[in-house]
Write an enzyme that holds these catalytic residues in place. Structure first.
Site, PDB file in Angstrom:
ATOM      1  N   THR A 126       0.825  -1.214   0.000  1.00 48.25           N
ATOM      2  CA  THR A 126       0.000   0.000   0.000  1.00 48.25           C
ATOM      3  C   THR A 126       0.862   1.268   0.000  1.00 48.25           C
ATOM      4  OG1 THR A 126      -1.602  -1.248   1.289  1.00 48.25           O
ATOM      5  CG2 THR A 126      -1.959   1.120   1.139  1.00 48.25           C
ATOM      6  N   GLU A 167      -4.320 -15.280   2.251  1.00 46.82           N
ATOM      7  CA  GLU A 167      -4.355 -14.193   3.233  1.00 46.82           C
ATOM      8  C   GLU A 167      -5.784 -13.943   3.716  1.00 46.82           C
ATOM      9  OE1 GLU A 167      -3.856 -10.182   1.671  1.00 46.82           O
ATOM     10  OE2 GLU A 167      -2.530  -9.718   3.348  1.00 46.82           O
TER      11      GLU A 167
END
Ligand code: FAD
Length: 383
Positions: free
Chosen positions: A121, A241
């Site tokens: 990110t 994930e």
């Protein structure tokens, strides 16, 4: 077909029993990292449960990792300090060269090296990963890295970072998810040599940071897989994930439901247990129903994953249902406890803050709904 791993569950619960509320409250006050807890998990071998046996791990399937993380949360502990090691390692395992795997995986399995940080990110790109601006430019045998990441959790408590950076400039007409590469950054060498880490204080204790790259040199041999294919590699790890985070949320929901049920039986107001009132019973029963529905979706996602399928829809639905179930259970638990729900000593307000994260990270609910709308229902892409 996933088994229930009851022995594993009991063993995790026994270890977690040594790290009760007072331990987490003290860390929470100081925003400190649970080093002792993470070391105990590492020593017990549970963070390397997915690493194949020939690299020193337990070589167990994803459902075993899900049991570990669910149980950590269900006992009131917080796996957020180390959960990424389980799934981040998968990128190295699937796409790393034999030499990279031989160099890193045994040391990760033994706990000599920590691979806890995952730098994707960025502040300007946000969810639009293809627009990320961090670049890695070849210069001889090195990449020279410049840019910034945000929300790189555990960077201060990790030796290695899996970094996604642009290695081919984005030109008109090019798909923006192309030209990105995954690079393994050894942060022990990089700190103060082009890498700066700044902690971000958040509403819960999560050891998250922002990371700055200023002409950081990383050897080209640390490139994972093929140059330019990094986005695809990151995507292939996302089902695992999401399923593991969903398992954690199911664990959180179980913790809140158990806490609320016990309290509702014990607490007497107006001369009777508060749990005798339907206004208190029903929200607990509803939270239980939603937790069970989420748990079943996690199991379905695990079943498909372990059959070798690509359960994008189920992994996403499991993550959304479980994050919703855990946050609903958290809210219900505070309400059941009345004023005491807000008092630090009961751990509910802490767990409430901790579980709130999963509506937003590692993927926000909106993006899950967009995925389902587009890829399952065939609706037009909304962005
Ligand atoms: C504590 C914490 C730890 C984290 N750890 C990591 C980490 O270790 N590594 C890492 O790489 N990242 C990490 N993240 C980042 C996390 O994955 C992102 O915060 C998350 O994916 C949302 O992205 P964003 O914050 O950039 O929100 P933005 O992309 O700015 O979006 C803001 C809001 O708008 C919504 N939105 C944006 N676009 C659309 C659309 N097209 N349709 C509908 N809604 C939209 C989003 O869902 C969100 O609600 C972490 C975040 C937090 C808070």
């Amino acid at each position: 077909m996933p088994t229930d791993y009851e022995e594993l569950r009991d063993a995790v619960a026994r270890l977690c029993g040594q790290y009760q509320g007072a331990y987490w409250r003290a860390l929470d006050r100081d925003m400190a990292y649970p080093t002792e807890f993470v070391e105990a998990l590492t020593e017990a071998g549970w963070l390397s449960i997915l690493i194949p046996e020939n690299y020193g791990g337990a070589g167990l399937p994803l459902s075993a990792a899900a049991v570990v993380l669910e149980e950590i949360q269900a006992t009131g502990c917080n796996g957020g300090a180390c959960h990424a090691q389980m799934y981040t390692m998968g990128t190295l395992l699937r796409h790393g060269s034999d030499a990279q795997k031989a160099e890193y995986l045994p040391k990760i399995a033994s706990g000599d090296l920590r691979l806890q940080a995952f730098g994707v990110t960025e502040p300007t790109a946000g969810t639009d990963t293809g627009s990320l601006k961090t670049t890695a430019v070849r210069d001889g045998d090195d990449f020279v890295i410049n840019g910034q990441k945000i929300w790189t959790s555990r960077a201060d408590h990790s030796d290695l970072m899996l970094l996604l950076a642009r290695t081919t400039p984005l030109i008109e007409g090019m798909k923006k998810t192309m030209g990105l590469s995954v690079i393994l950054v050894d942060m022990r060498e990089a700190k103060d040599n082009g890498l700066t880490i700044r902690p971000i204080r958040t509403m819960m204790n999560h050891a998250t940071t922002e990371v700055f790259f200023d002409n950081l040199r990383v050897p080209v041999k640390n490139l994972i897989g093929e140059e330019g294919q990094g986005f695809k590699y990151i995507l292939t790890g996302m089902n695992a994930e999401r399923i593991l985070i969903a398992a954690e949320c199911v664990g959180d929901a179980k913790w809140f439901i158990e806490k609320a049920t016990i309290y509702a039986k014990e607490r007497e107001v107006f001369g009777r247990p508060i749990g005798q009132n339907q206004g208190i019973q029903f929200p607990i029963a509803k939270a239980f129903t939603n937790m069970r529905a989420a748990e079943l979706m996690v199991k379905e996602a695990l079943r498909l994953y372990e059959l070798g399928e690509n359960p994008g829809a189920e992994a996403n639905m499991a993550k959304m249902l479980a994050a919703d179930a855990s946050f609903e259970a958290a809210n219900m638990c505070i309400q059941t406890y009345g004023g005491f729900g807000f008092a630090e000593e009961f751990d509910i307000e802490r767990k409430f803050r901790e579980t709130r994260l999963y509506q937003t990270a590692p993927i926000s609910t909106n993006l899950i709904l967009s995925y389902l709308s587009e890829h399952v229902l065939g609706l037009p892409r909304s962005y």
